[in-house]
Design a protein around this motif. Structure first.
Motif, short mmCIF file in Angstrom:
data_model
loop_
_atom_site.label_atom_id
_atom_site.label_comp_id
_atom_site.label_asym_id
_atom_site.label_seq_id
_atom_site.Cartn_x
_atom_site.Cartn_y
_atom_site.Cartn_z
N ARG A 92 0.83 -1.20 0.00
CA ARG A 92 0.00 0.00 0.00
C ARG A 92 0.87 1.26 0.00
O ARG A 92 0.62 2.20 -0.76
CB ARG A 92 -0.91 0.00 1.23
N SER A 97 0.12 -3.00 -6.46
CA SER A 97 -1.21 -3.59 -6.34
C SER A 97 -1.26 -5.10 -6.61
O SER A 97 -2.16 -5.78 -6.13
CB SER A 97 -2.19 -2.90 -7.28
N LEU A 147 -5.98 -5.03 -2.81
CA LEU A 147 -4.95 -5.49 -3.74
C LEU A 147 -5.53 -6.37 -4.84
O LEU A 147 -6.59 -6.98 -4.69
CB LEU A 147 -3.87 -6.27 -2.97
#
Length: 207
Positions: A92, A97, A147
């Motif tokens: 993060r 991602s 994610l």
């Protein structure tokens, strides 16, 4: 691609490392013992000695990468449940991602009891569920995150031979799937770097 590989010295992770090196990716491998990778003199491999249970080590390894592959095992301990939050947080912070992990068929949905995971149902033959419980915790943490995760879930995993021929199914183990080799599992896991059909999904893999 700049790739962080966790579990690079393990059975599946070592094969994934070979695939990534051959394809020319820039790889950062976070390992507890760098000695196990000394035989690899590759310009595109950066080896960091550290531990996924150390938040600072994970944050350092995550800097500048584009994606993460984790082939971490449970170590008969709480490595996954304790380390996964550090991985998610570091991703993060760095704006990463995509993560692909290797789980277990125990965390796929049961066919006989669809509201349960396999390890929680009569579908599983495993008497000991500790490893599956650890993978379940890691899965839950990823599922709650934002994610783009994929969890590859092999059934019985002997070293075996590479075949390149196997069955996969989202969220469930392919019917009558009994085993899958380490090299085939590694290939499918690695391939997910360039695929998007199983984002935010568990994938059962078996012959």
């Amino acid at each position: 691609m700049k790739l962080l590989l966790l579990g690079a010295t393990g059975r599946v992770g070592s094969h994934i490392l070979d695939y990534a090196l051959k394809d020319g990716h820039e790889i950062t491998a976070l390992v507890r013992s760098a000695d196990k990778l000394l035989h690899l003199a590759a310009e595109n491999l950066r080896v960091l000695t550290g531990n996924v249970l150390d938040q600072k080590d994970v944050a350092s390894a995550m800097r500048g990468v584009d994606a993460v592959i984790s082939a971490l095992g449970t170590d008969k301990a709480t490595t996954l449940s304790e380390g996964t939050p550090y991985i998610i947080e570091a991703m993060r912070r760095e704006g990463v991602s995509r993560i692909i992990t290797v789980g277990t068929a125990g965390i796929l949905q049961s066919r006989v009891s669809p509201d349960l995971l396999r390890y929680q149902s009569s579908e599983s033959r495993q008497k000991l569920t500790r490893a599956a419980e650890e993978h379940h915790k890691a899965y839950s943490l990823l599922e709650q995150s934002e994610l783009d995760w994929t969890i590859v879930c092999p059934t019985y995993l002997p070293d075996g031979e590479y075949t390149g021929t196997y069955r996969v199914e989202a969220h469930q183990l392919p019917v009558d799937g009994m085993q899958i080799s380490v090299p085939d599992t590694a290939e499918f896991t690695y391939q997910q770097l360039s695929r998007s059909e199983y984002i935010r999904a568990r994938v059962g893999i078996a012959y």
